[in-house]
Design a protein around this motif. Structure first.
Motif, PDB file in Angstrom:
ATOM      1  N   VAL A  22       0.864  -1.174   0.000  1.00 14.91           N
ATOM      2  CA  VAL A  22       0.000   0.000   0.000  1.00 14.91           C
ATOM      3  C   VAL A  22       0.902   1.225   0.000  1.00 14.91           C
ATOM      4  O   VAL A  22       2.038   1.172   0.449  1.00 14.91           O
ATOM      5  CB  VAL A  22      -0.959   0.051   1.214  1.00 14.91           C
ATOM      6  N   THR A  23       0.392   2.325  -0.523  1.00 11.48           N
ATOM      7  CA  THR A  23       1.114   3.596  -0.495  1.00 11.48           C
ATOM      8  C   THR A  23       0.306   4.554   0.361  1.00 11.48           C
ATOM      9  O   THR A  23      -0.886   4.754   0.123  1.00 11.48           O
ATOM     10  CB  THR A  23       1.276   4.162  -1.921  1.00 11.48           C
ATOM     11  N   ASN A  24       0.955   5.149   1.369  1.00  9.42           N
ATOM     12  CA  ASN A  24       0.223   6.048   2.260  1.00  9.42           C
ATOM     13  C   ASN A  24       0.139   7.456   1.679  1.00  9.42           C
ATOM     14  O   ASN A  24       0.652   7.731   0.591  1.00  9.42           O
ATOM     15  CB  ASN A  24       0.815   6.041   3.679  1.00  9.42           C
ATOM     16  N   ALA A  25      -0.500   8.352   2.408  1.00  7.07           N
ATOM     17  CA  ALA A  25      -0.724   9.720   1.939  1.00  7.07           C
ATOM     18  C   ALA A  25       0.572  10.499   1.730  1.00  7.07           C
ATOM     19  O   ALA A  25       0.593  11.480   1.003  1.00  7.07           O
ATOM     20  CB  ALA A  25      -1.617  10.461   2.924  1.00  7.07           C
ATOM     21  N   HIS A  26       1.652  10.058   2.361  1.00  5.94           N
ATOM     22  CA  HIS A  26       2.949  10.724   2.221  1.00  5.94           C
ATOM     23  C   HIS A  26       3.779  10.143   1.079  1.00  5.94           C
ATOM     24  O   HIS A  26       4.918  10.545   0.872  1.00  5.94           O
ATOM     25  CB  HIS A  26       3.734  10.628   3.528  1.00  5.94           C
ATOM     26  N   GLY A  27       3.222   9.155   0.354  1.00  2.00           N
ATOM     27  CA  GLY A  27       3.923   8.543  -0.768  1.00  2.00           C
ATOM     28  C   GLY A  27       4.872   7.426  -0.374  1.00  2.00           C
ATOM     29  O   GLY A  27       5.635   6.941  -1.205  1.00  2.00           O
ATOM     30  N   ASN A  28       4.826   6.991   0.891  1.00  2.00           N
ATOM     31  CA  ASN A  28       5.680   5.890   1.340  1.00  2.00           C
ATOM     32  C   ASN A  28       5.026   4.559   1.009  1.00  2.00           C
ATOM     33  O   ASN A  28       3.837   4.368   1.267  1.00  2.00           O
ATOM     34  CB  ASN A  28       5.923   5.963   2.848  1.00  2.00           C
ATOM     35  N   LYS A  29       5.790   3.631   0.451  1.00  2.20           N
ATOM     36  CA  LYS A  29       5.264   2.311   0.114  1.00  2.20           C
ATOM     37  C   LYS A  29       5.534   1.359   1.280  1.00  2.20           C
ATOM     38  O   LYS A  29       6.658   1.225   1.732  1.00  2.20           O
ATOM     39  CB  LYS A  29       5.929   1.768  -1.144  1.00  2.20           C
ATOM     40  N   TRP A  30       4.468   0.707   1.776  1.00  3.69           N
ATOM     41  CA  TRP A  30       4.564  -0.272   2.852  1.00  3.69           C
ATOM     42  C   TRP A  30       4.242  -1.636   2.271  1.00  3.69           C
ATOM     43  O   TRP A  30       3.218  -1.821   1.627  1.00  3.69           O
ATOM     44  CB  TRP A  30       3.579   0.051   3.970  1.00  3.69           C
ATOM     45  N   ILE A  31       5.123  -2.599   2.506  1.00  9.23           N
ATOM     46  CA  ILE A  31       4.968  -3.950   1.974  1.00  9.23           C
ATOM     47  C   ILE A  31       4.497  -4.873   3.096  1.00  9.23           C
ATOM     48  O   ILE A  31       5.104  -4.914   4.163  1.00  9.23           O
ATOM     49  CB  ILE A  31       6.307  -4.459   1.409  1.00  9.23           C
ATOM     50  N   TYR A  32       3.430  -5.613   2.857  1.00  4.85           N
ATOM     51  CA  TYR A  32       2.961  -6.622   3.804  1.00  4.85           C
ATOM     52  C   TYR A  32       3.698  -7.916   3.495  1.00  4.85           C
ATOM     53  O   TYR A  32       3.707  -8.383   2.358  1.00  4.85           O
ATOM     54  CB  TYR A  32       1.449  -6.818   3.684  1.00  4.85           C
ATOM     55  N   ALA A  33       4.339  -8.497   4.512  1.00  8.73           N
ATOM     56  CA  ALA A  33       5.195  -9.657   4.288  1.00  8.73           C
ATOM     57  C   ALA A  33       5.153 -10.612   5.478  1.00  8.73           C
ATOM     58  O   ALA A  33       4.704 -10.263   6.565  1.00  8.73           O
ATOM     59  CB  ALA A  33       6.624  -9.194   4.054  1.00  8.73           C
ATOM     60  N   ARG A  34       5.667 -11.831   5.243  1.00 12.82           N
ATOM     61  CA  ARG A  34       5.791 -12.853   6.282  1.00 12.82           C
ATOM     62  C   ARG A  34       7.244 -13.296   6.323  1.00 12.82           C
ATOM     63  O   ARG A  34       7.876 -13.506   5.303  1.00 12.82           O
ATOM     64  CB  ARG A  34       4.903 -14.047   5.964  1.00 12.82           C
ATOM     65  N   VAL A  35       7.782 -13.475   7.537  1.00 10.99           N
ATOM     66  CA  VAL A  35       9.159 -13.914   7.719  1.00 10.99           C
ATOM     67  C   VAL A  35       9.228 -15.414   7.485  1.00 10.99           C
ATOM     68  O   VAL A  35       8.395 -16.172   7.989  1.00 10.99           O
ATOM     69  CB  VAL A  35       9.673 -13.564   9.133  1.00 10.99           C
ATOM     70  N   GLU A  36      10.225 -15.850   6.715  1.00  7.45           N
ATOM     71  CA  GLU A  36      10.391 -17.265   6.367  1.00  7.45           C
ATOM     72  C   GLU A  36      10.430 -18.152   7.611  1.00  7.45           C
ATOM     73  O   GLU A  36      11.041 -17.802   8.621  1.00  7.45           O
ATOM     74  CB  GLU A  36      11.687 -17.446   5.575  1.00  7.45           C
ATOM     75  N   SER A  37       9.769 -19.311   7.534  1.00  2.00           N
ATOM     76  CA  SER A  37       9.748 -20.346   8.582  1.00  2.00           C
ATOM     77  C   SER A  37       9.107 -19.884   9.890  1.00  2.00           C
ATOM     78  O   SER A  37       9.366 -20.453  10.943  1.00  2.00           O
ATOM     79  CB  SER A  37      11.163 -20.864   8.859  1.00  2.00           C
ATOM     80  N   THR A  38       8.277 -18.842   9.835  1.00  2.00           N
ATOM     81  CA  THR A  38       7.572 -18.365  11.030  1.00  2.00           C
ATOM     82  C   THR A  38       6.139 -17.997  10.648  1.00  2.00           C
ATOM     83  O   THR A  38       5.782 -17.984   9.474  1.00  2.00           O
ATOM     84  CB  THR A  38       8.229 -17.112  11.637  1.00  2.00           C
ATOM     85  N   ASN A  39       5.367 -17.677  11.643  1.00  2.30           N
ATOM     86  CA  ASN A  39       4.020 -17.142  11.416  1.00  2.30           C
ATOM     87  C   ASN A  39       4.018 -15.635  11.601  1.00  2.30           C
ATOM     88  O   ASN A  39       2.960 -15.019  11.674  1.00  2.30           O
ATOM     89  CB  ASN A  39       3.023 -17.785  12.382  1.00  2.30           C
TER      90      ASN A  39
END
Length: 53
Positions: free
Chosen positions: A16-33
């Motif tokens: 997602v890109t916020n109102a300030h133009g920063n891109k935030w990536i939703y992710a999962r760390v390998e081998s964890t929840n």
């Protein structure tokens, strides 16, 4: 907020890109929840493309 160590593999889901133009990536760390958001200018995408959430 938790820092992810350099070299840790994460699986990117979407972004997602916020109102300030920063891109935030939703992710999962390998081998964890553990899931969360990464600031895109602090991470390197090694392969693939990201879809908007």
């Amino acid at each position: 907020m938790t820092a992810v160590k350099s070299g840790v593999k994460v699986y990117h889901h979407c972004y997602v890109t916020n109102a300030h133009g920063n891109k935030w990536i939703y992710a999962r760390v390998e081998s964890t929840n553990t899931e969360g958001r990464l600031v895109s200018d602090k991470s390197t995408l090694k392969s693939g493309t990201l879809a908007r959430c």
